[in-house]
Design a protein around this motif. Structure first.
Motif, mmCIF file in Angstrom:
data_model
loop_
_atom_site.group_PDB
_atom_site.id
_atom_site.type_symbol
_atom_site.label_atom_id
_atom_site.label_comp_id
_atom_site.label_asym_id
_atom_site.label_seq_id
_atom_site.Cartn_x
_atom_site.Cartn_y
_atom_site.Cartn_z
ATOM 1 N N GLN A 68 23.750 73.973 79.368
ATOM 2 C CA GLN A 68 23.198 72.735 78.842
ATOM 3 C C GLN A 68 24.231 71.638 79.003
ATOM 4 O O GLN A 68 25.408 71.849 78.726
ATOM 5 C CB GLN A 68 22.877 72.890 77.358
ATOM 6 N N ALA A 69 23.786 70.488 79.457
ATOM 7 C CA ALA A 69 24.703 69.365 79.626
ATOM 8 C C ALA A 69 25.044 68.770 78.262
ATOM 9 O O ALA A 69 24.140 68.480 77.476
ATOM 10 C CB ALA A 69 24.071 68.302 80.517
ATOM 11 N N PRO A 70 26.337 68.625 77.974
ATOM 12 C CA PRO A 70 26.722 68.018 76.697
ATOM 13 C C PRO A 70 26.093 66.633 76.545
ATOM 14 O O PRO A 70 26.037 65.866 77.506
ATOM 15 C CB PRO A 70 28.243 67.911 76.799
ATOM 16 N N TYR A 71 25.579 66.350 75.374
ATOM 17 C CA TYR A 71 24.976 65.062 75.024
ATOM 18 C C TYR A 71 23.605 64.833 75.645
ATOM 19 O O TYR A 71 22.929 63.886 75.317
ATOM 20 C CB TYR A 71 25.896 63.874 75.359
ATOM 21 N N PHE A 72 23.173 65.683 76.593
ATOM 22 C CA PHE A 72 21.882 65.519 77.258
ATOM 23 C C PHE A 72 20.945 66.694 76.993
ATOM 24 O O PHE A 72 19.779 66.623 77.316
ATOM 25 C CB PHE A 72 22.058 65.459 78.787
ATOM 26 N N ALA A 73 21.429 67.799 76.476
ATOM 27 C CA ALA A 73 20.691 69.063 76.458
ATOM 28 C C ALA A 73 19.309 68.981 75.813
ATOM 29 O O ALA A 73 18.372 69.604 76.290
ATOM 30 C CB ALA A 73 21.519 70.147 75.782
ATOM 31 N N LYS A 74 19.171 68.234 74.751
ATOM 32 C CA LYS A 74 17.865 68.211 74.081
ATOM 33 C C LYS A 74 16.784 67.573 74.946
ATOM 34 O O LYS A 74 15.614 67.679 74.649
ATOM 35 C CB LYS A 74 17.968 67.526 72.723
ATOM 36 N N ARG A 75 17.192 66.957 76.009
ATOM 37 C CA ARG A 75 16.223 66.337 76.921
ATOM 38 C C ARG A 75 16.101 67.111 78.238
ATOM 39 O O ARG A 75 15.694 66.588 79.235
ATOM 40 C CB ARG A 75 16.611 64.886 77.179
ATOM 41 N N LYS A 76 16.541 68.360 78.244
ATOM 42 C CA LYS A 76 16.442 69.263 79.403
ATOM 43 C C LYS A 76 17.313 68.816 80.572
ATOM 44 O O LYS A 76 16.857 68.692 81.698
ATOM 45 C CB LYS A 76 14.990 69.445 79.859
ATOM 46 N N TRP A 77 18.580 68.598 80.288
ATOM 47 C CA TRP A 77 19.575 68.296 81.317
ATOM 48 C C TRP A 77 20.520 69.485 81.422
ATOM 49 O O TRP A 77 20.875 70.094 80.413
ATOM 50 C CB TRP A 77 20.372 67.056 80.937
ATOM 51 N N VAL A 78 20.910 69.816 82.643
ATOM 52 C CA VAL A 78 21.847 70.921 82.849
ATOM 53 C C VAL A 78 23.084 70.438 83.584
ATOM 54 O O VAL A 78 23.045 69.457 84.328
ATOM 55 C CB VAL A 78 21.214 72.099 83.634
ATOM 56 N N GLU A 79 24.169 71.150 83.343
ATOM 57 C CA GLU A 79 25.434 70.895 84.014
ATOM 58 C C GLU A 79 25.656 72.057 84.987
ATOM 59 O O GLU A 79 25.732 73.206 84.570
ATOM 60 C CB GLU A 79 26.540 70.842 82.973
ATOM 61 N N ILE A 80 25.719 71.731 86.265
ATOM 62 C CA ILE A 80 25.928 72.738 87.311
ATOM 63 C C ILE A 80 27.376 72.628 87.766
ATOM 64 O O ILE A 80 27.780 71.602 88.314
ATOM 65 C CB ILE A 80 24.980 72.508 88.511
ATOM 66 N N ARG A 81 28.154 73.645 87.514
ATOM 67 C CA ARG A 81 29.556 73.632 87.909
ATOM 68 C C ARG A 81 29.693 74.086 89.365
ATOM 69 O O ARG A 81 28.877 74.849 89.879
ATOM 70 C CB ARG A 81 30.380 74.499 86.959
ATOM 71 N N ALA A 82 30.738 73.632 90.010
ATOM 72 C CA ALA A 82 30.964 73.939 91.433
ATOM 73 C C ALA A 82 30.981 75.441 91.697
ATOM 74 O O ALA A 82 30.583 75.887 92.762
ATOM 75 C CB ALA A 82 32.260 73.295 91.915
ATOM 76 N N GLY A 83 31.392 76.240 90.733
ATOM 77 C CA GLY A 83 31.460 77.684 90.911
ATOM 78 C C GLY A 83 30.159 78.416 90.610
ATOM 79 O O GLY A 83 30.141 79.646 90.575
ATOM 80 N N SER A 84 29.068 77.694 90.405
ATOM 81 C CA SER A 84 27.788 78.334 90.078
ATOM 82 C C SER A 84 27.258 79.097 91.295
ATOM 83 O O SER A 84 27.683 78.858 92.420
ATOM 84 C CB SER A 84 26.761 77.287 89.635
ATOM 85 N N PRO A 85 26.297 80.003 91.083
ATOM 86 C CA PRO A 85 25.749 80.774 92.203
ATOM 87 C C PRO A 85 24.766 79.992 93.085
ATOM 88 O O PRO A 85 24.279 80.531 94.077
ATOM 89 C CB PRO A 85 25.046 81.951 91.513
ATOM 90 N N LEU A 86 24.481 78.730 92.749
ATOM 91 C CA LEU A 86 23.540 77.952 93.557
ATOM 92 C C LEU A 86 24.163 77.526 94.883
ATOM 93 O O LEU A 86 25.338 77.154 94.935
ATOM 94 C CB LEU A 86 23.079 76.701 92.810
ATOM 95 N N SER A 87 23.345 77.566 95.934
ATOM 96 C CA SER A 87 23.799 77.071 97.242
ATOM 97 C C SER A 87 23.805 75.543 97.219
ATOM 98 O O SER A 87 23.217 74.918 96.324
ATOM 99 C CB SER A 87 22.864 77.558 98.346
#
Length: 121
Positions: A68-87
Motif C-alpha cells: 500500500q502506498a503511504p498516504y494514498f492506500a485508502k484510495r487504492k494506490w500501490v507502491e511498486i519497488r524496483a525489486g518487485s517481481p513485475l516486469s
C-alpha cells in the motif's frame, strides 16, 4: 530504459497526453489535468506509486516488493519497488492504467482540451 529512473519514467509518461511534472513530497510527480496519477520516489530503493482498481490492489499487494502506498492506500494506490517481481512491461501497464483511471475522473471538456482519448469512451 527503466521506469524506476527519472529519465525512463519521464520518457514514458511524456507519451501520455496532457501530462505534466512537479517535484513535491520528496518525489517526482506526474499529473494529468492537475491530478496526480503516478510518482517516482528515488530516495533509497526506487519506487513507482500508481492508482489501481480494487481487484488489482488485492492482487498486487499480495506480491513481494509491492505494498500500500503511504498516504494514498485508502484510495487504492500501490507502491511498486524496483525489486518487485513485475516486469518492466507490467509496471508500464499499471502506470498507464493509473493514468486512465485518473483521467476518467476529469471532465469531458478538459479531456478533450488535453487530447485525451480513453478506451471505451
Amino acid at each position: 530504459m527503466s521506469l524506476f529512473t527519472k529519465k525512463g519514467f519521464d520518457a514514458f509518461v511524456k507519451k501520455l497526453p496532457g501530462t505534466s511534472f512537479v517535484d513535491q513530497w520528496g518525489s517526482h510527480v506526474a499529473k494529468v489535468g492537475d491530478k496526480v496519477f503516478t510518482l517516482l520516489g528515488e530516495g533509497g530503493e526506487a519506487r513507482v506509486v500508481v492508482k489501481c482498481t480494487e481487484e488489482s490492489f488485492e492482487i498486487l499487494t499480495a506480491l513481494d516488493g509491492i505494498g500500500q502506498a503511504p498516504y494514498f492506500a485508502k484510495r487504492k494506490w500501490v507502491e511498486i519497488r524496483a525489486g518487485s517481481p513485475l516486469s518492466e512491461d507490467e509496471v508500464a501497464h499499471y502506470l498507464t492504467r493509473s493514468y486512465e483511471l485518473v483521467a476518467a475522473g476529469l471532465t469531458k471538456k478538459l479531456r478533450l482540451e488535453l487530447g485525451i482519448v480513453l478506451p471505451g469512451k
